[in-house]
Design an enzyme around this catalytic site. Sequence first.
Site, PDB file in Angstrom:
ATOM      1  N   PHE A   1     -89.326 110.950 -54.894  1.00 35.21           N
ATOM      2  CA  PHE A   1     -88.298 109.923 -54.643  1.00 35.21           C
ATOM      3  C   PHE A   1     -88.886 108.871 -53.708  1.00 35.21           C
ATOM      4  CE2 PHE A   1     -84.829 107.811 -52.484  1.00 35.21           C
ATOM      5  CZ  PHE A   1     -83.969 107.523 -53.524  1.00 35.21           C
TER       6      PHE A   1
ATOM      7  N   ASP B   1     -95.910 108.678 -48.533  1.00 33.30           N
ATOM      8  CA  ASP B   1     -94.553 108.221 -48.237  1.00 33.30           C
ATOM      9  C   ASP B   1     -93.953 109.215 -47.237  1.00 33.30           C
ATOM     10  OD1 ASP B   1     -91.856 107.742 -48.124  1.00 33.30           O
ATOM     11  OD2 ASP B   1     -91.613 107.401 -50.280  1.00 33.30           O
TER      12      ASP B   1
ATOM     13  N   LYS C   1     -86.369 105.331 -41.963  1.00 34.21           N
ATOM     14  CA  LYS C   1     -85.399 106.340 -41.497  1.00 34.21           C
ATOM     15  C   LYS C   1     -85.414 106.574 -39.984  1.00 34.21           C
ATOM     16  CE  LYS C   1     -84.639 108.915 -45.825  1.00 34.21           C
ATOM     17  NZ  LYS C   1     -83.220 108.865 -46.063  1.00 34.21           N
TER      18      LYS C   1
HETATM   19  C1  LIG Z   1     -89.472 109.834 -49.237  1.00 39.52           C
HETATM   20  C2  LIG Z   1     -88.519 108.687 -49.332  1.00 39.52           C
HETATM   21  N1  LIG Z   1     -88.982 107.472 -49.653  1.00 39.52           N
HETATM   22  C3  LIG Z   1     -88.158 106.409 -49.733  1.00 39.52           C
HETATM   23  C4  LIG Z   1     -86.816 106.527 -49.505  1.00 39.52           C
HETATM   24  C5  LIG Z   1     -85.926 105.325 -49.605  1.00 39.52           C
HETATM   25  O1  LIG Z   1     -85.511 104.946 -48.335  1.00 39.52           O
HETATM   26  P1  LIG Z   1     -84.296 103.900 -48.158  1.00 39.52           P
HETATM   27  O2  LIG Z   1     -83.059 104.587 -48.604  1.00 39.52           O
HETATM   28  O3  LIG Z   1     -84.323 103.589 -46.689  1.00 39.52           O
HETATM   29  O4  LIG Z   1     -84.624 102.703 -48.995  1.00 39.52           O
HETATM   30  C6  LIG Z   1     -86.286 107.774 -49.153  1.00 39.52           C
HETATM   31  C7  LIG Z   1     -84.836 107.943 -48.910  1.00 39.52           C
HETATM   32  O5  LIG Z   1     -84.294 109.006 -48.985  1.00 39.52           O
HETATM   33  C8  LIG Z   1     -87.162 108.882 -49.070  1.00 39.52           C
HETATM   34  O6  LIG Z   1     -86.706 110.106 -48.753  1.00 39.52           O
END
Ligand SMILES: Cc1ncc(COP(=O)(O)O)c(C=O)c1O
Length: 397
Positions: A131, A218, A247
């Site tokens: 994700f 990520d 986050k």
């Molecule tokens: C690993 C990862 N990357 C990207 C995102 C996307 O982040 P945002 O909701 O701040 O765009 C998330 C959100 O849960 C995530 O867990």
Amino acid sequence: MPDSNHAIMPTYGRLPVTFSHGEGAVLYDTDGRAYLDGVSGIAVTNLGHNHPGVTAAVTEQASRLVHTSNLFHIRLQERVAEMLSEATGMDNMFFCNSGAEANEAAIKLARRYGDRKGIAQPKMIVLDGAFHGRTIGALSATGNEKIRQGFGPLLEGFVRVPANDLPAIEQLGEPLADVVAVMVEPIQGEGGIKPLAADYLKSLRDMCTANDWLLIFDEVQTGNGRCGSTYLFEQLAVVPDVLLTAKGLGNGLPIGVCMARGAAAQQLGPGDHGSTYGGNPLCCAAAVAVLTALKEDNLMPQAEILRHHLIESLKQRITDPTLIADIRGRGLMIGIQPSTSTDSIVKRGLERGLLLNIAGGDTIRVLPPLIMSREQAGELGSGIADVLNEIAEQEPL
Ligand SMILES: Cc1ncc(COP(=O)(O)O)c(C=O)c1O
């Protein structure tokens, strides 16, 4: 349940509760009822609610200067960059406002890297179960077909392979010539708290180095103390070329970062990328306070200590150990996979004053704040056991 307020697009299935304030690991609803926070706003409020350092930094900064744009130097952004550089060894970074935007910056950076090598159709290898966010680029990199469906045409140039399967990459054949990067979450969060194997990550690093591909981590969810170190890669002895986070960095103030080192740090120049808000003084004041507290209050070791308390309490209270099929993750990124149905877990938790979340369809994702007391961690663990015991009694498989 769709939004009851028709002026809001019904994109979320919200729980029937509204919070008025929070203190540490506890949220209070508008009727004054207390809830123990096992979600932290989805891995965001890692320092809990109303953290004194963050609250003071944000209120002081709000009364001084909120936003200027990146037309000008921003001292606090430079300060966050220095602190992150020192913590990670990354050479430079781009500031944005969310995890998806950090991923977008990395996708552009990787494409530019390929462009400079004369690769006209650059490809990024991404994983099943991944994700990376909901914007079109990040969504295209995301593994969950259900959330991609109906939004085509998506961005081209992503090659999806199963996680923890190196031969699957080696066997790609022809497309390998156009690969510019491999992008992974060291623990897949939304996918169900699924850690990538340490030797797989090491092999990916070697493969990227041998082929001149960028390794992108990520760490939007795994980062900012949640797994027991500022970023999880520090514990894995695998250093990525590009590191993404968001986050927990702002503890609720929107901030995202795409960090880079070596050749990856040389790809984006003036005019290549931008964000009006990215790294504004208010969000950076929060990030400075977060990074300072993580270090000075020695919060990161708490991740494993509290994990232990939570899991021990869970195991002690569960009436039948076979109700728990698996426990995964690291630090306070905990995946508890029950052998019971997960359908009513969040609702039953809420009724007991516990905030829980399901990830990957079959796993309770527990993301408590690092400032939780040991007693609260124990209470959360035994509360989850009570929920599972109750389901086993009332909804036999
Ligand atoms: C690993 C990862 N990357 C990207 C995102 C996307 O982040 P945002 O909701 O701040 O765009 C998330 C959100 O849960 C995530 O867990």
